[in-house]
Design an enzyme around this catalytic site. Structure first.
Site, mmCIF file in Angstrom:
data_model
loop_
_atom_site.group_PDB
_atom_site.id
_atom_site.type_symbol
_atom_site.label_atom_id
_atom_site.label_comp_id
_atom_site.label_asym_id
_atom_site.label_seq_id
_atom_site.Cartn_x
_atom_site.Cartn_y
_atom_site.Cartn_z
ATOM 1 N N ASP A 1 -40.374 79.061 -27.046
ATOM 2 C CA ASP A 1 -40.317 78.960 -28.509
ATOM 3 C C ASP A 1 -40.782 77.577 -28.984
ATOM 4 O O ASP A 1 -40.575 76.575 -28.303
ATOM 5 C CB ASP A 1 -38.876 79.237 -28.977
ATOM 6 N N GLU B 1 -27.358 81.105 -15.985
ATOM 7 C CA GLU B 1 -27.125 79.740 -16.483
ATOM 8 C C GLU B 1 -28.159 79.457 -17.571
ATOM 9 O O GLU B 1 -29.357 79.613 -17.344
ATOM 10 C CB GLU B 1 -27.277 78.709 -15.352
ATOM 11 N N HIS C 1 -50.066 78.098 -30.558
ATOM 12 C CA HIS C 1 -50.075 79.167 -29.552
ATOM 13 C C HIS C 1 -51.082 78.845 -28.451
ATOM 14 O O HIS C 1 -50.821 79.072 -27.271
ATOM 15 C CB HIS C 1 -50.406 80.513 -30.200
ATOM 16 N N LEU D 1 -45.470 85.373 -6.129
ATOM 17 C CA LEU D 1 -44.682 85.212 -7.352
ATOM 18 C C LEU D 1 -44.899 86.437 -8.221
ATOM 19 O O LEU D 1 -46.021 86.899 -8.362
ATOM 20 C CB LEU D 1 -45.151 83.964 -8.117
#
Ligand code: IPE
Ligand code: IPE
Ligand code: MG
Length: 224
Positions: A12, A191, A29, A122
């Site tokens: 954000d 967390e 962006h 990944l």
């Protein structure tokens, strides 16, 4: 050592960054995409297996059309240019969220997923047109339709993240402390780190600091 399989990020602050530096939200962006690239590298360096990035929420359709189009164009160009390289790096791309974009983008997303399906280094889950409430409603509907017993195990099975372990860490940049309809079920024991910096300013060092802090946390999961 706390296990660290999965980091989720609410990226954000692009709009504010763009307005501040270039008088345009869209410039933010564009800058944010550079941060994505950096963070992917750091994630791999740290041997983290899953990275989930919140790129567009079901609520983001309320934004001006011009901004929405800019965002999807940015994604389209990024994937067109970079998917082969991501594939070479053994990265798997998975989209979470219903693909209801232009037919060109839908196709590109499907192709990118297919191409990278068996990659192992990944897994990047790109949350696009994602909303946690929609995801949960759809899961409950499927359970009902298939007459499956309501249980934690079965609900998880019908979520978009069914084969993915829950996030260990959630980071939200942009100095805002809310979840904005992101992974409400999956974050039950995650967390959470709220970061003041706007996403385009977030860097490897900030990420590293969070990973260090995470390792000092005692994760109780209800125990003492
Ligand atoms: C987050 O940045 C990126 C997307 C929602 C696509 P924002 O565009 O929400 O940036 P701010 O919060 O307005 O600064
Ligand atoms: C959350 O950011 C969604 C993404 C980062 C894609 P928003 O900027 O849309 O969240 P709200 O509306 O301020 O809560
Ligand atoms: Mg925002």
């Amino acid at each position: 050592m706390n296990r660290l399989n999965h980091v989720a990020i609410i990226m954000d602050g692009n709009g504010r960054w763009g307005l501040k530096h270039k008088k345009s939200r869209n410039a933010g962006h564009k800058a944010g995409l550079k941060t994505v690239e950096k963070i992917i590298k750091t994630t791999i360096k740290n041997k983290i297996k899953y990275l989930t990035l919140y790129a567009f929420s079901t609520e983001n359709w309320k934004r001006p059309k011009k901004e929405i189009n800019f965002l999807f164009n940015l994604l389209e160009n990024f994937l067109t240019e970079r998917i082969d390289d991501l594939h070479k790096q053994n990265i798997k791309l998975k989209i979470i969220g219903e693909k209801i974009f232009s037919s060109k983008l839908n196709k590109l997303l499907r192709l990118s997923e297919k191409k990278t399906l068996n990659n192992k280094k990944l897994q990047i889950n790109l949350a696009l047109n994602y909303g946690s409430k929609t995801e949960l409603i759809s899961a409950f509907k499927k359970l009902q339709k298939n007459k499956v017993k309501i249980s934690e195990y079965n609900i998880k099975k019908y979520l978009l993240t069914n084969k993915i372990p829950d996030p260990d860490i959630l980071i939200r940049t942009g100095n805002t402390q809310r979840l904005s309809n992101f992974l409400l079920w999956q974050l039950a024991y995650t967390e959470i780190f709220f970061e003041k910096k706007l996403w385009p300013d977030f860097n490897e060092k900030d990420f590293g600091k969070i990973l260090n802090k995470y390792q000092k946390i005692r994760r109780n999961f209800g125990r003492v």
